[in-house]
Design an enzyme around this catalytic site. Structure first.
Site, short mmCIF file in Angstrom:
data_model
loop_
_atom_site.label_atom_id
_atom_site.label_comp_id
_atom_site.label_asym_id
_atom_site.label_seq_id
_atom_site.Cartn_x
_atom_site.Cartn_y
_atom_site.Cartn_z
N ARG A 1 2.46 -8.76 4.29
CA ARG A 1 1.56 -8.23 3.26
C ARG A 1 2.41 -7.67 2.14
O ARG A 1 3.13 -6.68 2.31
CB ARG A 1 0.66 -7.16 3.87
N TYR B 1 3.47 2.03 1.96
CA TYR B 1 4.08 2.42 3.24
C TYR B 1 5.59 2.14 3.21
O TYR B 1 6.13 1.70 2.19
CB TYR B 1 3.38 1.68 4.40
N GLU C 1 0.81 -1.23 0.00
CA GLU C 1 0.00 0.00 0.00
C GLU C 1 0.84 1.28 0.00
O GLU C 1 0.37 2.35 0.33
CB GLU C 1 -0.98 -0.02 1.19
N GLN D 1 -17.91 5.05 3.41
CA GLN D 1 -18.41 6.31 3.96
C GLN D 1 -18.23 6.45 5.47
O GLN D 1 -17.79 7.50 5.93
CB GLN D 1 -19.87 6.38 3.60
N HIS E 1 -1.50 3.98 -1.83
CA HIS E 1 -2.54 4.96 -1.54
C HIS E 1 -2.52 6.11 -2.54
O HIS E 1 -3.54 6.76 -2.76
CB HIS E 1 -2.41 5.49 -0.11
FE1 SF4 Z 1 -17.47 0.69 5.32
FE2 SF4 Z 1 -19.82 -0.22 6.19
FE3 SF4 Z 1 -19.65 1.06 3.84
FE4 SF4 Z 1 -18.66 -1.41 4.15
S1 SF4 Z 1 -20.81 -0.81 4.28
S2 SF4 Z 1 -17.66 0.29 3.15
S3 SF4 Z 1 -17.88 -1.31 6.21
S4 SF4 Z 1 -19.25 1.90 5.86
#
Ligand code: SF4
Ligand code: NAP
Length: 684
Positions: free
Chosen positions: A223, A175, A173, A348, A261
């Site tokens: 990873r 890092y 990613e 979100q 990222h």
């Molecule tokens: Fe994140 Fe929940 Fe949306 Fe999945 S459903 S991307 S866990 S906020």
């Protein structure tokens, strides 16, 4: 590698045990690393302990913690978590004890941010600021590299002391370790730079010395960035060589990392097809003897099973799906898949919040990260009959929670099906996963005995009739949602000027040239809907449109994108000055903006709307009048609450609770709607 337990008939691969170092995993599922933001909060370890313990009970084969830095320079943010002292290890005990008491296994992820560390003391192999950071890193001296390796080893030893079953060394990613591995960020001329054998020495030393210090029973997962998706990233030959070096250094498992990222290609957002990168891990199968883990957009047990059955990997890692449903594997084991609350990959409430330094949650699961605040099921029973008005996200969430508490619930929906805004959202390319949320609610409402009345408007008469009966409503939850705002522009009533919901429902046809009035989340969604080319939703189509080399012959896995020419001429307009789409999600907004740019959508900010005319839209921009010749105008100009009957209901004696968009239309989204319904039903 293969266990002796009898194979599960439906998930013969996923539910197969695996012996790794000193632990026996009961199945092939890993709960991938997610930074919850609780790591740094007061009392956060108790919350994390409950959060992880529930996931251990819910069947996670192995849990990986959020990234913890081995030293100060590696902290992702100024107050980021480190593990450098025994006193810190003692705090982690609460987590490891809780997971072990729940029958689980847990590894600590060691993550050094390198030039991604968002503070002025960040370090890197060479000079050069990351495009996503404002901080220029200090270049590590040879002694600095040695000290950093020792910090990794100290962190692993402290993890063992804290009771962890192993560590995941974060090598992907973009890092620090990843920064050592590629020419893009490693311009050193000492023994840590130059030829690949030198660049790979950094992770090689880390893994070898952790193995030596922590002994054979302590699991080491590495990873590995199998697809950097940045220029001057590693080629496939270097990926294979790295895997072989890491195996020889003593790792037990290799996990897949996809994309830095700073890469400008989506890797986990909703437009990535399910299991859209499993083909990369598959290419490494057989090149090393270690079990390989695949990841990214695997969100249901059947997807995980298919990936394993197809020989893409030995294990799967899912991260966000465990936020959405802490029992995802337990439900698969018991054949209760329809009860799974599926992650819709929206980012979100999880990543978008994490990147703003907030505690992560989940749009579809309001308990995620709040397990100590709300019991899994409320143990206080609720009596009486409740009316819930509106079958959208707020209404379904409210009705379900009331019913779970034992209330008798009538759910009224004016349309012919449940779903509300979910029905619109699932029409948007990349938002098809909303159909899963709808499936979940429909199944659960039925399971908990909610009586659903479709094509039925709830009104004062119905309330009054119930009041006069022996089953009056104790309360009415008003969750009637929102309707599109039609702006006051001359000509707004012309037939070719239509609200967004009518377009998404397929109730109206729009022409080849379309102007969208409003460039918020919905304006972007409608523009995406109208410009989407069929085929981009397949793994092959996704790769082509974003320029991912399916043959892995180029460095970093990049090739020229192959995108179809847009079929429509689209204009996305807003009155505000400045970049449209500024308010979109922190981790997904750039994808939406880029997508529309690729498709030639013309964004015009600073617009004054003059008139909608039969042949187009008259606007003024920067004091100059313009006429956009368009066939259709779509209103994406915000929403208004549907709450007109609330006053009359209250006058008739109803105890009314207004929830979601019906309460406040501005900024309403599924997260607030679902959370408000849940919280109110729990508060009674
Ligand atoms: Fe994140 Fe929940 Fe949306 Fe999945 S459903 S991307 S866990 S906020
Ligand atoms: P929004 O983001 O508030 O956008 C409304 C748009 O309409 C703005 O561009 C606004 O810009 C314009 N507008 C407002 N009043 C207007 C008027 N009277 N005349 C002309 N234009 C007007 O709201 P939304 O797009 O309706 O989305 C609602 C919510 O859903 C959002 O808050 C978001 O949380 C969520 N959502 C998010 C996404 C996503 O992130 N991908 C997608 C869909 C929905 P000007 O005022 O500058 O003209």
């Amino acid at each position: 590698m293969t266990g002796t337990a009898p194979r599960h008939p439906k998930y013969p691969h996923l539910l197969q045990p695996l012996q790794v170092a000193g632990m026996t995993m009961p199945n092939r599922s890993i709960m991938g690393s997610m930074h919850m933001g609780l790591e740094e909060k007061k009392g956060g370890f108790s919350k994390l302990a409950r959060f992880y313990a529930e996931r251990a009970e819910g069947g996670a084969g192995l849990i990986v913690t959020g990234g913890i830095s081995p030293n100060r320079a590696g902290k992702l943010a100024p107050h980021g978590a480190t593990l450098m002292r025994s006193s810190q290890a003692a705090q982690h005990r609460e987590v490891t004890d809780a997971v072990h008491a729940s029958g689980g296994r847990i590894a600590l992820q060691i993550l050094h941010g390198g030039r991604y560390s968002y503070h002025p003391f960040c370090v890197a192999p060479s000079k050069g600021k990351a495009p996503i950071s404002k901080f220029s890193p200090w270049v590590l001296s040879g002694r600095g590299v040695e000290r950093t390796i020792r910090a990794y080893v100290r962190c692993a030893l402290l993890a063992r002391e804290a009771g962890y079953d192993g560590v995941e060394v974060m090598g992907s990613e973009g890092y620090l370790i990843n920064q050592f591995l590629v020419r893009r960020t490693n311009h050193r001329t000492d023994e840590w730079g130059g030829a690949f054998q030198n660049r790979v020495r950094f992770p090689e030393e880390i893994v070898a010395r952790i193995r030596e210090a922590c002994g054979p029973d302590f699991a080491i997962m590495y990873r590995l960035s199998m697809l950097d998706l940045v220029e001057e990233g590693n080629g496939w030959g270097e990926v294979v060589e790295q895997a072989q070096v890491i195996e020889a250094a003593g790792a037990d498992i290799i996990n897949t990392g996809i994309g830095w990222h700073e890469a400008r290609i989506p890797t986990i957002a909703a437009m990535v097809p399910r299991a859209g990168f499993a083909w990369v891990t598959k290419k490494l199968m057989g090149q090393v003897g270690l079990p390989l883990v695949t990841t990214n957009r695997i969100n249901m047990p059947e997807v995980a099973e298919q990936v394993l059955a197809d020989g893409c990997a030995d294990l799967v890692s899912m991260a966000r799906p465990w936020l959405a449903d802490g029992d995802i594997i337990a439900k698969a084991v018991e054949g209760r898949e329809a009860e799974i609350n599926t992650c819709i990959a929206c980012n979100q409430a999880c990543l978008d919040r994490t990147f703003k330094g907030k505690v992560a949650g989940c749009v579809v699961n309001p308990r995620a990260g709040r397990e100590t605040e709300f019991a899994k099921e409320s143990d206080s029973k609720l009596e009486g009959r409740y009316a819930v008005v509106g079958g959208g996200p707020a209404g379904m969430s409210t009705a379900l929670e009331l019913a779970k508490r034992g209330a008798e619930v009538d759910l009224f929906e004016a349309r012919e099906g449940l779903g509300g805004q979910f029905l619109l959202a699932r029409q948007i390319p990349g938002k098809e996963e909303f159909a899963e949320t709808l499936r979940y609610y429909q199944h659960e409402l039925d399971r908990f005995g909610v009586k659903v009345y479709l094509e039925t408007r709830f009104d004062v008469d119905r309330f009054t009739a119930a009041k006069a009966s022996d089953q009056p409503y104790a309360a009415v939850a008003w969750c009637a949602g929102v309707r599109p705002r039609i702006p006051n522009i001359p000509g707004a009533d012309l037939p070719h000027a239509v609200p967004y919901d009518a377009v998404l429902r397929g109730e109206v046809e729009v022409g080849k040239r379309v102007a969208m009035i409003g460039a918020g989340g919905i304006g972007f969604d409608v523009a995406d809907f109208l410009s989407h080319a069929h085929g981009e939703e397949t793994i092959e189509g996704f790769r082509k449109s974003w320029g991912i080399d399916g043959d892995l012959e180029t460095d970093g896995g990049l090739e020229a994108p192959d995108r179809p020419s847009p079929e429509r001429e689209l204009y996305l307009l807003q009155r505000k000055e400045g970049k449209p789409g500024k308010g979109l999600g922190k981790t997904t907004g750039w994808i939406h903006r880029l997508t529309l740019r690729f498709r030639g959508v013309k964004s015009i900010p600073g617009v004054t709307y003059k008139a909608i005319e039969p042949t187009g839209l008259r606007i003024e921009v920067g004091g100059k009048e313009q006429f956009l010749e368009v066939d259709s105008v779509v209103f994406c100009s915000g929403q208004l609450s549907n709450n007109e009957p609330v006053g009359a209901l209250k006058s008739a004696g109803a105890d009314v609770k207004v929830i979601g968009g019906a309460k406040e239309a501005y900024g309403i989204d599924a997260e607030r709607a679902i959370r408000e319904g849940f919280e109110w039903a729990r508060s009674l």
